[in-house]
Design an enzyme around this catalytic site. Structure first.
Site, PDB file in Angstrom:
ATOM      1  N   THR A   1       0.871  -1.193   0.000  1.00 20.38           N
ATOM      2  CA  THR A   1       0.000   0.000   0.000  1.00 20.38           C
ATOM      3  C   THR A   1       0.904   1.239   0.000  1.00 20.38           C
ATOM      4  O   THR A   1       1.379   1.633  -1.065  1.00 20.38           O
ATOM      5  CB  THR A   1      -0.967   0.020   1.212  1.00 20.38           C
ATOM      6  OG1 THR A   1      -0.220  -0.116   2.417  1.00 20.38           O
ATOM      7  CG2 THR A   1      -1.979  -1.113   1.101  1.00 20.38           C
TER       8      THR A   1
ATOM      9  N   LYS B   1       3.947  -7.105   3.553  1.00 18.86           N
ATOM     10  CA  LYS B   1       3.676  -5.691   3.320  1.00 18.86           C
ATOM     11  C   LYS B   1       3.348  -5.078   4.673  1.00 18.86           C
ATOM     12  O   LYS B   1       2.876  -5.749   5.594  1.00 18.86           O
ATOM     13  CB  LYS B   1       2.544  -5.473   2.310  1.00 18.86           C
ATOM     14  CG  LYS B   1       1.155  -5.827   2.749  1.00 18.86           C
ATOM     15  CD  LYS B   1       0.431  -4.875   3.637  1.00 18.86           C
ATOM     16  CE  LYS B   1       0.438  -3.453   3.150  1.00 18.86           C
ATOM     17  NZ  LYS B   1      -0.352  -2.606   4.139  1.00 18.86           N
TER      18      LYS B   1
ATOM     19  N   THR C   1       0.860  -7.839  12.320  1.00 13.35           N
ATOM     20  CA  THR C   1       1.288  -6.470  12.179  1.00 13.35           C
ATOM     21  C   THR C   1       0.984  -5.938  10.825  1.00 13.35           C
ATOM     22  O   THR C   1       1.224  -4.789  10.552  1.00 13.35           O
ATOM     23  CB  THR C   1       2.798  -6.403  12.297  1.00 13.35           C
ATOM     24  OG1 THR C   1       3.192  -5.117  11.877  1.00 13.35           O
ATOM     25  CG2 THR C   1       3.491  -7.413  11.454  1.00 13.35           C
TER      26      THR C   1
ATOM     27  N   GLU D   1       6.055   4.258   7.390  1.00 12.78           N
ATOM     28  CA  GLU D   1       5.658   5.442   6.618  1.00 12.78           C
ATOM     29  C   GLU D   1       6.544   6.639   6.946  1.00 12.78           C
ATOM     30  O   GLU D   1       6.622   7.067   8.088  1.00 12.78           O
ATOM     31  CB  GLU D   1       4.184   5.759   6.865  1.00 12.78           C
ATOM     32  CG  GLU D   1       3.277   4.729   6.200  1.00 12.78           C
ATOM     33  CD  GLU D   1       1.798   4.895   6.526  1.00 12.78           C
ATOM     34  OE1 GLU D   1       0.992   4.357   5.775  1.00 12.78           O
ATOM     35  OE2 GLU D   1       1.484   5.553   7.515  1.00 12.78           O
TER      36      GLU D   1
ATOM     37  N   ASN E   1      -0.021  10.500   5.887  1.00 15.21           N
ATOM     38  CA  ASN E   1      -1.251  10.150   6.586  1.00 15.21           C
ATOM     39  C   ASN E   1      -2.271  11.268   6.677  1.00 15.21           C
ATOM     40  O   ASN E   1      -3.424  11.034   7.036  1.00 15.21           O
ATOM     41  CB  ASN E   1      -0.922   9.618   7.975  1.00 15.21           C
ATOM     42  CG  ASN E   1      -0.381   8.216   7.860  1.00 15.21           C
ATOM     43  OD1 ASN E   1      -1.067   7.337   7.363  1.00 15.21           O
ATOM     44  ND2 ASN E   1       0.861   8.031   8.267  1.00 15.21           N
TER      45      ASN E   1
ATOM     46  N   SER F   1      -7.464  10.150   0.292  1.00 10.09           N
ATOM     47  CA  SER F   1      -7.872  10.838  -0.930  1.00 10.09           C
ATOM     48  C   SER F   1      -6.922  10.554  -2.064  1.00 10.09           C
ATOM     49  O   SER F   1      -5.885   9.961  -1.914  1.00 10.09           O
ATOM     50  CB  SER F   1      -7.979  12.325  -0.659  1.00 10.09           C
ATOM     51  OG  SER F   1      -6.947  12.761   0.193  1.00 10.09           O
TER      52      SER F   1
END
Lengths: 410, 410
Positions: free
Chosen positions: A160, A186, A197, A283, A405, A410
């Site tokens: 993702t 992932k 996780t 991230e 985040n 969107s």
């Protein structure tokens, strides 16, 4: 089990992946759930395989988890896993459950398998319905093979917000034959397992019954997948599945097998490799943080302290800023819920001791900064409460975490 | 106690502060611990006052907490609080404790008080020693008065990364006389109380014994200071102190007093006001987030769920991005440790329902975005497990949080 010990004979296989073990095929395609990235993949074993699974401990569990549990409980065997990214199919009510079963049935039909030989996994946005027309078309496009290029396609299809694919493979001799294990995973955000996780898929050609495989997986999960955190959030879709098809030809592994510990180490090493790859690709992360805690009364205490440090936003931002702010480390320890004597705490960045037996050490800020600017930060904490140890992995908290985040959906 | 009920007769005093109650003086000065900002302050009561205190629940407690506890245990009375910012005097070993006592003694000497009538509070960087020469010079500069301008100086002197001062005052009639309560607080980062959260100082002219005051403070702490979180980290220095000097002339308050509940509400409203001001001024924050949870079996369950939602980095970044990503809210609920039926969960942003009884609602993204772009975001979550409620407050997670904390120490 001496958990930090490595079995010397375990070999890392460079560029290894989920099809490195014998008897596995895979594929990854663009089904159209996302604009252009691959978003649908499958792993298949040539024959029904023993299976072990761990799932998110969240009260909220996505529909694919229900379907996977349902599949496994029939025979305790799986022959394949169908996975999509972009849509988590979580909090989607009755329609979501229907869609997850439909996804399983479509894949079963395409590959001529009994539906209960298939697991289903999804990852992506919560609360949106699956686009089943695209899933259907995508499944038709899947042409699994044992080629490395298809493993790469699969690894890409399950991502993702990840920036890199995660994979590994190791082998070891058991009963005089080579047993191989491979993995793909992932996970980048919403990573703070209380169990799993993220999505983790491990394949092996070892011969082992499902119950023993489950025992092995449960043994190592708390030291690997459960010891990473990116942002403290636990996903609704977390799942780790291990498939073992027995093609290696060893004597079936069990706790009474003389090389049981060797197999546990093989599984631990594979899981730890995937877990660390996930933590490093958190991230927005610029570095991997490893925290080792030594000298606690129990392993649990060491693991809790390590994970509390790794999970602290203040430690994570200091790591990003390459600031040797050890006060935030001891503050995190203090709220971990584990009791200890602050006057017996020693903290070091790598080998650089900054607090010794509770007293600040006059260290070189220059040396500390140079160390902290590297892309691996090791925090070593020593207590004098006992002889247990524990490790956790995480990453720094950066502007990019916020950027990713504040605009993910969107 | 009906915790969400307001006592109509409680009046907010505009521009009120810690010297609004009768018989208190204060001052704030620049002692030189920081480059130019004020960094040392004192609150004094004209006479010894009853006292209640709550402290951080961290295993690591800073030296000033030890000294304050030591002061209070002598007589259960305090006449003043000496406070510095810039240096937390935490994890500073024996020297730190010596310095905290010395700070107490210097202030006692200056104001001709018995040392045990003084509390000491510090906030700032952990692990650095106090600059006692500057503390000494600063204490000499303190000239407390009951003037509002000195209250503003005090409020400024206790700030660290805060961007605004925090204060409030309320009054109510008890026994036919006006009882007044005022407060000052600091707190912006390392805010995730398990007890206190920051430094909070509350003054009142109510007559009440220390034991009853402690009971009152303990009653409301879990619903106010303990229900805010900025970043999940609990400080080593958190402390809330309430001084009650009895100058209002009411009958001494106790649980058998007919207006005990009124006093509890006065203390709760003061505490909640300070707590919300802290949450809103969280490091880098652009908005206050309030989460109300309705319909749980216990108040504890509602408070835990509310605080887990407010504490989620993913909810906080979505709030910053004005993204109506309710999936992150339910994901946070799922990992809260509280069991509930996902099929009975309703989530709304203000009045805008986005999930109803576990099924996604087709809502207007435009209306949601317009709501989420405001500087107050109210998340309302309803379960059908019982009739209890709970509220928590926090803020969004922004680029500026990372900026502030990647470079705080230097």
């Amino acid at each position: 089990m001496k958990t930090l010990q490595r079995v010397a004979s375990i070999k890392k296989i460079e560029q290894g992946n989920i099809v490195t073990p014998q008897g596995f095929k895979t594929a990854g395609v663009h089904a159209g759930l996302r604009y252009s990235k691959k978003d649908l993949g499958i792993i298949l074993s040539d024959i029904p395989a023993s299976v072990a699974a761990v799932y998110t401990q969240s009260v909220i569990q996505a529909a694919p988890l229900d379907v996977t549990k349902d599949s496994i409980q029939v025979e305790g065997k799986l022959q394949g896993i169908i996975v999509n990214s972009a849509c988590a199919n979580a909090c989607t009510g009755k329609q979501g459950l229907k869609d997850a079963y439909e996804m399983r049935n479509l894949a079963a039909s395409k590959f001529d398998l009994a539906p209960h030989y298939l697991a289903v996994a999804s990852t992506g946005v919560i609360g949106e319905y699956m686009k089943m027309d695209k899933i259907k078309r995508g499944i038709e496009l899947l042409e699994p093979s044992p080629a490395d290029k298809d493993a790469i396609d699969f690894e890409q299809a399950i991502l993702t917000t990840d920036t890199v694919t995660k994979n590994c493979a190791y082998s070891v001799e058991i009963d005089g034959v080579t047993v191989t294990m491979g993995g793909a995973a992932k996970g980048s955000g919403m990573i703070h397992p209380n169990m799993a996780t993220m999505l983790g898929f491990i394949t092996t050609d070892a011969a082992i019954e499902s119950a023993d495989l489950q025992l092995a997986l449960s043994t190592i999960t708390d030291q690997t997948f459960n010891q990473i955190t990116v942002d403290g959030d636990t996903s609704t879709n977390d799942m780790v599945l291990v498939l073992a098809n027995g093609k290696a030809g060893n004597q079936a592994l069990s706790p009474t097998h003389p090389q049981w510990d060797t197999f546990i180490q093989l599984l631990k090493q594979t899981s730890e490799s995937l877990a660390k790859q996930i933590a490093k690709d958190g991230e927005g992360a610029t570095k991997l943080i490893e925290c080792n805690v030594f000298g606690t009364e129990s392993k649990h205490a060491a693991q809790i302290i390590a994970k509390t440090i790794i999970g602290s936003n203040l430690v994570k931002t200091a790591a990003y800023g390459a600031d040797a702010n050890w006060g935030r480390i001891i503050a995190a320890m203090g709220r971990s819920g584990i009791d200890f004597n602050p006057q017996q705490v020693t903290i070091a960045f790598g080998d650089l001791v900054v607090l010794e037996d509770g007293e600040p050490v006059d260290f070189s800020e220059e040396i500390a900064k140079a160390y902290l600017e590297q892309d691996l930060l090791v925090i070593n904490v020593t207590l004098k409460e006992g002889s247990e140890t524990g490790t956790a992995w995480g990453c720094d908290l950066t502007y990019d975490y916020v950027k990713i985040n504040a605009s993910y959906r969107s």
